[in-house]
Design a protein around this motif. Structure first.
Motif, PDB file in Angstrom:
ATOM      1  N   THR C 583       0.975  -1.104  -0.295  1.00  0.00           N
ATOM      2  CA  THR C 583       0.243   0.403   0.319  1.00  0.00           C
ATOM      3  C   THR C 583       1.202   0.863   0.035  1.00  0.00           C
ATOM      4  OG1 THR C 583      -0.451   0.756   1.878  1.00  0.00           O
ATOM      5  CG2 THR C 583      -1.916  -1.471   1.399  1.00  0.00           C
ATOM      6  N   ALA C 584       1.292   0.852  -0.919  1.00  0.00           N
ATOM      7  CA  ALA C 584       3.035   2.046  -0.948  1.00  0.00           C
ATOM      8  C   ALA C 584       1.937   3.561  -1.672  1.00  0.00           C
ATOM      9  CB  ALA C 584       3.898   1.953  -1.798  1.00  0.00           C
ATOM     10  N   SER C 586       2.194   4.316  -4.441  1.00  0.00           N
ATOM     11  CA  SER C 586       2.669   4.796  -5.697  1.00  0.00           C
ATOM     12  C   SER C 586       1.381   3.438  -6.255  1.00  0.00           C
ATOM     13  CB  SER C 586       3.880   3.712  -5.956  1.00  0.00           C
ATOM     14  OG  SER C 586       4.137   3.701  -7.074  1.00  0.00           O
ATOM     15  N   GLN C 588       1.929   2.602  -9.269  1.00  0.00           N
ATOM     16  CA  GLN C 588       2.005   1.381 -10.761  1.00  0.00           C
ATOM     17  C   GLN C 588       2.707   0.445  -9.593  1.00  0.00           C
ATOM     18  OE1 GLN C 588       5.606   4.209 -11.362  1.00  0.00           O
ATOM     19  NE2 GLN C 588       4.918   4.300 -13.474  1.00  0.00           N
ATOM     20  N   TYR C 590       0.966  -0.596  -7.046  1.00  0.00           N
ATOM     21  CA  TYR C 590      -0.727  -1.852  -7.248  1.00  0.00           C
ATOM     22  C   TYR C 590      -0.780  -2.265  -8.548  1.00  0.00           C
ATOM     23  CZ  TYR C 590      -1.971   1.643  -3.754  1.00  0.00           C
ATOM     24  OH  TYR C 590      -1.502   2.447  -2.326  1.00  0.00           O
ATOM     25  N   ALA C 591      -0.470  -1.099 -10.364  1.00  0.00           N
ATOM     26  CA  ALA C 591      -0.905  -1.815 -11.119  1.00  0.00           C
ATOM     27  C   ALA C 591       0.374  -3.412 -11.102  1.00  0.00           C
ATOM     28  CB  ALA C 591      -0.752  -0.696 -12.381  1.00  0.00           C
ATOM     29  N   LEU C 592       1.435  -2.965 -10.832  1.00  0.00           N
ATOM     30  CA  LEU C 592       2.112  -4.541 -10.736  1.00  0.00           C
ATOM     31  C   LEU C 592       1.731  -5.279  -9.718  1.00  0.00           C
ATOM     32  CD1 LEU C 592       5.131  -5.187 -11.617  1.00  0.00           C
ATOM     33  CD2 LEU C 592       5.249  -4.656  -9.209  1.00  0.00           C
ATOM     34  N   LEU C 595      -0.979  -6.870 -12.141  1.00  0.00           N
ATOM     35  CA  LEU C 595      -1.024  -7.215 -13.088  1.00  0.00           C
ATOM     36  C   LEU C 595       0.449  -9.148 -12.920  1.00  0.00           C
ATOM     37  CD1 LEU C 595      -0.014  -7.625 -15.977  1.00  0.00           C
ATOM     38  CD2 LEU C 595       1.710  -6.773 -15.757  1.00  0.00           C
ATOM     39  N   ALA C 596       0.489  -8.983 -11.505  1.00  0.00           N
ATOM     40  CA  ALA C 596       0.843 -10.695 -11.251  1.00  0.00           C
ATOM     41  C   ALA C 596      -0.167 -11.134 -10.904  1.00  0.00           C
ATOM     42  CB  ALA C 596       2.045 -10.249  -9.577  1.00  0.00           C
ATOM     43  N   VAL C 599      -1.508 -12.434 -14.391  1.00  0.00           N
ATOM     44  CA  VAL C 599      -0.581 -13.078 -15.060  1.00  0.00           C
ATOM     45  C   VAL C 599      -0.105 -14.537 -14.431  1.00  0.00           C
ATOM     46  CG1 VAL C 599       1.969 -13.686 -15.416  1.00  0.00           C
ATOM     47  CG2 VAL C 599       0.985 -11.528 -16.162  1.00  0.00           C
ATOM     48  N   LEU C 602      -3.960 -16.377 -15.250  1.00  0.00           N
ATOM     49  CA  LEU C 602      -3.165 -16.475 -16.586  1.00  0.00           C
ATOM     50  C   LEU C 602      -2.551 -18.277 -17.080  1.00  0.00           C
ATOM     51  CD1 LEU C 602      -2.711 -13.846 -19.398  1.00  0.00           C
ATOM     52  CD2 LEU C 602      -4.472 -15.681 -19.292  1.00  0.00           C
ATOM     53  N   PHE C 603      -1.270 -18.240 -15.926  1.00  0.00           N
ATOM     54  CA  PHE C 603      -0.949 -19.150 -15.813  1.00  0.00           C
ATOM     55  C   PHE C 603      -1.534 -20.369 -15.483  1.00  0.00           C
ATOM     56  CE2 PHE C 603       3.169 -21.438 -15.655  1.00  0.00           C
ATOM     57  CZ  PHE C 603       3.161 -22.105 -14.056  1.00  0.00           C
ATOM     58  N   GLN C 606      -3.617 -21.571 -18.095  1.00  0.00           N
ATOM     59  CA  GLN C 606      -2.842 -21.935 -19.530  1.00  0.00           C
ATOM     60  C   GLN C 606      -2.530 -23.234 -19.437  1.00  0.00           C
ATOM     61  OE1 GLN C 606      -3.024 -21.347 -22.126  1.00  0.00           O
ATOM     62  NE2 GLN C 606      -1.612 -22.480 -23.324  1.00  0.00           N
ATOM     63  N   VAL C 607      -1.771 -23.150 -18.033  1.00  0.00           N
ATOM     64  CA  VAL C 607      -0.530 -25.040 -17.595  1.00  0.00           C
ATOM     65  C   VAL C 607      -1.355 -25.807 -16.936  1.00  0.00           C
ATOM     66  CG1 VAL C 607       1.248 -25.347 -16.562  1.00  0.00           C
ATOM     67  CG2 VAL C 607       1.549 -23.009 -18.304  1.00  0.00           C
ATOM     68  N   ARG C 610      -7.575 -25.786 -17.980  1.00  0.00           N
ATOM     69  CA  ARG C 610      -9.195 -25.210 -17.797  1.00  0.00           C
ATOM     70  C   ARG C 610     -10.246 -25.460 -16.219  1.00  0.00           C
ATOM     71  NH1 ARG C 610      -6.718 -22.949 -21.634  1.00  0.00           N
ATOM     72  NH2 ARG C 610      -6.061 -24.479 -23.406  1.00  0.00           N
TER      73      ARG C 610
END
Lengths: 172, 107, 612
Positions: C583-584, C586, C588, C590-592, C595-596, C599, C602-603, C606-607, C610
């Motif tokens: 909760t810095a 920033s 960015q 948060y966005a990071l 995104l993590a 990902v 998705l991983f 995908q892997v 389903r």
């Protein structure tokens, strides 16, 4: 000779390289210019796909209006990238924010998406066809009338907002 | 109109890479203008996707892809102008252009 | 009458309550409460004995507790065995109560003494009459408690408190076995009542191994309570208590409870030959070892304590070779003359204020009555006819002789020799010869009648009980048959006893053999005996081991268990600190993180296949 394919690869190369420079370049003006090139490249893609009108709009709006605004802002603000990619290599790699993590995540995202696509049955499908301007216009005023009107309101709001914001304090 | 002799997968690859680059930039750059530029890249990538897939798979309703793309462009334009206005407003308050300094949300 | 036998334990219980509540106002006269109660109890016990002898018997039981569909009943039973033991216990206890009035005169906690004594007798009587293991065990524990309280009566001396504690702990160890045995039997038979359990055992409904295990576990309790090897180490130390306590608890009654337990559950043991053999061997070993140690004791009470241990071993030995009736016979006879001996010793101590026999001598002069009664008891213990000890010990020897245990017979015989030896030694050192210390002899005077009367009373059964032998054994037993081999055994017994007396007299009487030379010659043996075969050291080592173990466990608890708990807390703190960074402020950042998340999602999609 598959001209479209050649064209595609050319465009892809240009666009992707420009995009790379956008995110990497320290000097903001350089990044902006490369962005413009990328926009044009995308327009090329649209053309390649048969969406002439869209290509036209892309150039007009993005490469034209948006770039103008961007460059204006850049010139007006005289921003310099304070920190950034000039970090020493070690920090670039290890720092979670500055370094490898965003890159890894982005790369991972790309890889996963591509893999998903590759493994999917999407590749085989009914062929579409290019859409003409008249068709688009007609659709805009019938099926997509409501979004069209909303978009106009949105633009109006954005304009007003931008004016208000840029006026600053004490200058009502 | 040049025929699309290009498989739709290629377009998808390009748009994916473009999108990833945009993501990277959005997360990485400290200059707010640069961040906005990265976001534009992402939006463009999405648009490519729309048009390409519509062109290749949207036989039922070929208008949809480009239509969506038009709206995206519209909204993106509005967003960019507003975003830049905000940036300018912020810069007037603080001299620095480092996104990290705007941490009022901290805690 | 037997239906009312429950009054017998109720009397000392009432005495306890009265002494506790009213005793303070009565001062030393509170002793009369106990004496009266016990006197009445004794009369009732003999009356019951007469009734039972006439064929009556009683059993009474009431439902006590319901656990689901399992009912626990409380009750008592009075048959021949119980009646016989009741009579002995009440009589001996009564005498001791009377004696204590004189002996404990002037004691700071006089009334408390009587209260505890009363409670103890309640326990013993209840134990005898209990018809189920639960009541039995409760009474057993009450006696253990009172033993602790009474041994530590003079707790100002740290040694006394330690001795009490030692007694309690060691017997506790045995009690664990007892409890486990009870549970085993209860689980196997579904009942806690003796009648039910023994019925099942005799019907052969329980497996051999179960019966053996149960018997051995029960025997563990007996080993502790009756001070058999290896749980015997508490008995000598228990002499730290007042002498009446030693007489009552550690000679006549409580220590006999272990033998009584074996007797009460005898069919169980009969069905488990391995257990029975164990009983015999432990009994024999105890008898021998204790007798050996007794030969080198300087304290008169300790000598008697080891003697008790040895005689208890005799009783166990008798039980173990199938001599149920012989064992019980010896139990009763021993109770009489051992109580007598202890009380007489108490009288001596009261007169000379020391327990060290090497400081005594020639006391037969001033302490004529005490001395003569002591001699009677000593002769009985040594096994000289016509005293009771001869007959009871003889019964034991006959039983052993009739059994397949050849070696144990010679052990028992040798022990008889030793018994005579050390008793003569004690008597000689205390009463005969030239006085060793002037002050001791000058201050010695005979005890008051309140103390000498019980001695005289106890001489009667000491002298005459033996003649009741055949009747008693028939009355109680029927579990053994002994044939006409009695005569040679009797001769051997008398011979051993006389030999013992002669040897002792030679050393301590005429000084024909010099004591010191003997010690020098047999030095290693002497040390072995003196150090009580190093059992105390063994016990200490075991205790130390236990302490080490507990230290280890404690360290484990501190380091591992606490460490684990603290570690979790530390981990949480760490995560928290890390999470705070999220909760810095920033965008960015948060966005990071977002995104993590995408990902990763998705991983997984995908892997790993389903989702949905």
């Amino acid at each position: 000779m598959n001209w479209p394919l050649v064209a595609f690869f050319f465009l892809a190369g240009v666009t992707l390289y420009s995009a790379y420079r956008v995110v990497v370049d320290e000097t903001i003006t350089h990044a902006a210019l490369y962005l413009a090139i990328a926009f044009v490249g995308v327009a090329g893609f649209y053309a390649l796909l048969g969406a002439d009108f869209l290509a036209f709009v892309q150039v007009l709006v993005y490469a034209g209006a948006v770039m103008t605004v961007l460059l204006f802002t850049i010139m007006l603000s005289d921003i310099r990238e304070v920190r950034g990619l000039k970090l020493p290599l070690f920090r670039r790699l290890t720092s979670p924010r500055w370094g490898a993590v965003p890159a890894a995540l982005a790369a991972g995202l790309a890889a996963l998406l591509l893999a998903a696509f590759a493994g999917s049955a999407l590749l085989a499908g009914p062929e579409g066809r290019p859409v003409g301007l008249g068709e688009l216009a007609r659709a805009l005023l019938t099926t997509y009338l409501v979004p069209f009107e909303v978009a106009s309101v949105l633009l109006l709001a954005a304009m007003v907002g931008a004016i208000v914001l840029s006026k600053g304090e004490g200058e009502r | 109109m040049p025929e699309a002799g290009v498989p739709v997968g290629y377009f998808f690859a390009v748009s994916t890479l473009l999108f990833s680059l945009g993501v990277f930039g959005a997360l990485r750059r400290t200059n707010p203008v640069a961040i906005l530029m990265s976001i534009e890249l992402m939006l463009n990538a999405v648009n490519i996707n729309f048009v390409a897939f519509s062109r290749h798979l949207g036989a039922a309703d070929p208008v949809r892809g480009p239509m969506f793309a038009i709206f995206v462009i519209t909204v993106a334009a509005a967003e960019v102008s507003l975003g830049l206005a905000i940036v300018l407003a912020l810069l007037r308050r603080r001299r620095s252009a480092d996104v990290n300094e705007f941490d009022a949300l901290k805690g | 009458m037997p239906q009312h036998a429950w009054i017998i334990p109720a009397l000392p219980l009432a005495s306890y309550a009265l002494t506790v509540f009213v005793g303070r106002r009565l001062g030393e006269r509170a002793a009369y409460i106990g004496i009266a109660a016990l006197g009445l109890a004794t009369v009732l016990a003999f009356w019951t004995l007469a009734a039972v002898g006439g064929g009556a018997s009683a059993a009474m039981s009431v439902p006590w507790l319901r656990l689901g569909d399992w009912e626990i009943r409380m009750g008592f039973q009075v048959g021949r065995l119980e009646a016989a033991v009741l009579a002995m216990v009440t009589l001996v206890s009564w005498m001791i109560f009377i004696f204590s009035k004189g002996y404990m005169h002037g004691d700071a906690r006089f009334n408390r003494f009587y209260a505890h004594l009363s409670l103890f007798v309640t326990g013993m009587l209840t134990l005898v009459m209990a018809d189920n293991f639960l009541l039995f065990f409760v009474a057993w524990e009450i006696m253990g408690l009172c033993s602790y309280l009474l041994i530590g009566h003079w707790f100002e001396e740290v040694e006394n408190a330690r001795a009490a504690f030692k007694a309690f702990l060691v017997t506790r160890l045995g009690d664990v076995g007892l409890l486990l045995g009870i549970w085993t039997l209860a689980a196997a038979t579904g009942s806690l009542r003796f009648a039910d359990i023994l019925e099942k055992v005799e019907a052969g409904e329980l497996s051999g191994s179960l019966v053996t295990v149960a018997a051995l576990l029960l025997f563990m309790g007996a080993v502790g309570k009756s001070a058999q090897v290896p749980l015997h180490i508490w008995l000598p130390d228990a002499m730290a208590g007042p002498t009446p306590v030693s007489a009552l608890i550690h000679a006549a009654t409580m220590v006999a409870a272990g033998v009584f337990l074996v007797g009460r559950t005898y069919p169980l043991f009969e069905a488990a030959p391995a257990a029975l053999a164990t009983v015999a061997y432990i009994g024999a070993v105890t008898a021998l070892v204790a007798a050996l140690i007794a030969t080198v004791q300087t304290d008169i009470k300790k000598t008697l304590a080891y003697s008790t241990m040895s005689q208890l071993g005799y009783m166990m030995l008798a039980m173990g070779v199938g001599g149920f009736a012989a064992g019980l016979f010896h139990l009763e006879a021993h109770a009489f003359f051992k109580a007598l001996l202890f009380l007489a010793a108490g009288s001596v101590i009261h007169a000379v204020h020391t327990q060290d026999m090497h400081r005594m001598g020639g006391l037969i002069g001033p302490l004529r009555l005490t001395g003569l009664t002591f001699l009677a008891g000593a002769l009985a213990l040594a096994g000289i006819p016509p005293f009771a000890g001869f007959f009871s010990k003889d019964a034991v020897l006959v039983a052993v002789h009739a059994s397949p245990y050849r070696a144990l017979f010679w052990v028992a015989l040798f022990t008889a020799f030793l018994t005579a030896y050390y008793m003569t030694r004690a008597a000689a050192l205390t009463f005969f010869g030239r006085p060793r210390e002037r002050e001791v002899i000058e201050h010695a005077h005979e005890s008051p009648p309140v103390m000498t009367a019980p001695l005289l009373v106890l001489v009667v059964p000491t002298a005459l009980f033996g003649f009741l032998g055949p009747w008693f054994q028939a009355f109680v037993g029927g579990h053994e048959a002994h044939g006409a081999e009695a005569a040679p055994v009797q001769a051997l017994a008398i011979g051993a006893a006389v030999a013992g007396i002669l040897v002792a007299w030679a050393i301590y009487g005429f000084r024909a053999l010099d004591r010191r030379t003997a010690i020098r010659l047999l030095k290693p043996l002497y040390v072995l005996f003196k150090e009580k075969f190093f059992f105390d050291h063994l016990g200490l080592a075991v205790a130390r081991l236990g302490m080490l173990l507990s230290l280890a466990v404690g360290a484990f608890d501190r380091l591992v268990v606490d460490g684990l708990v603290n570690g979790v807390a530390w981990l949480v703190l760490l995560i928290g600190r890390g999470a705070r960074a999220l909760t810095a402020g920033s965008a960015q950042a948060y966005a990071l993180v977002m995104l993590a998340g995408v990902v990763i999602g998705l991983f997984i999609y995908q892997v790993l296949g389903r989702v949905g």
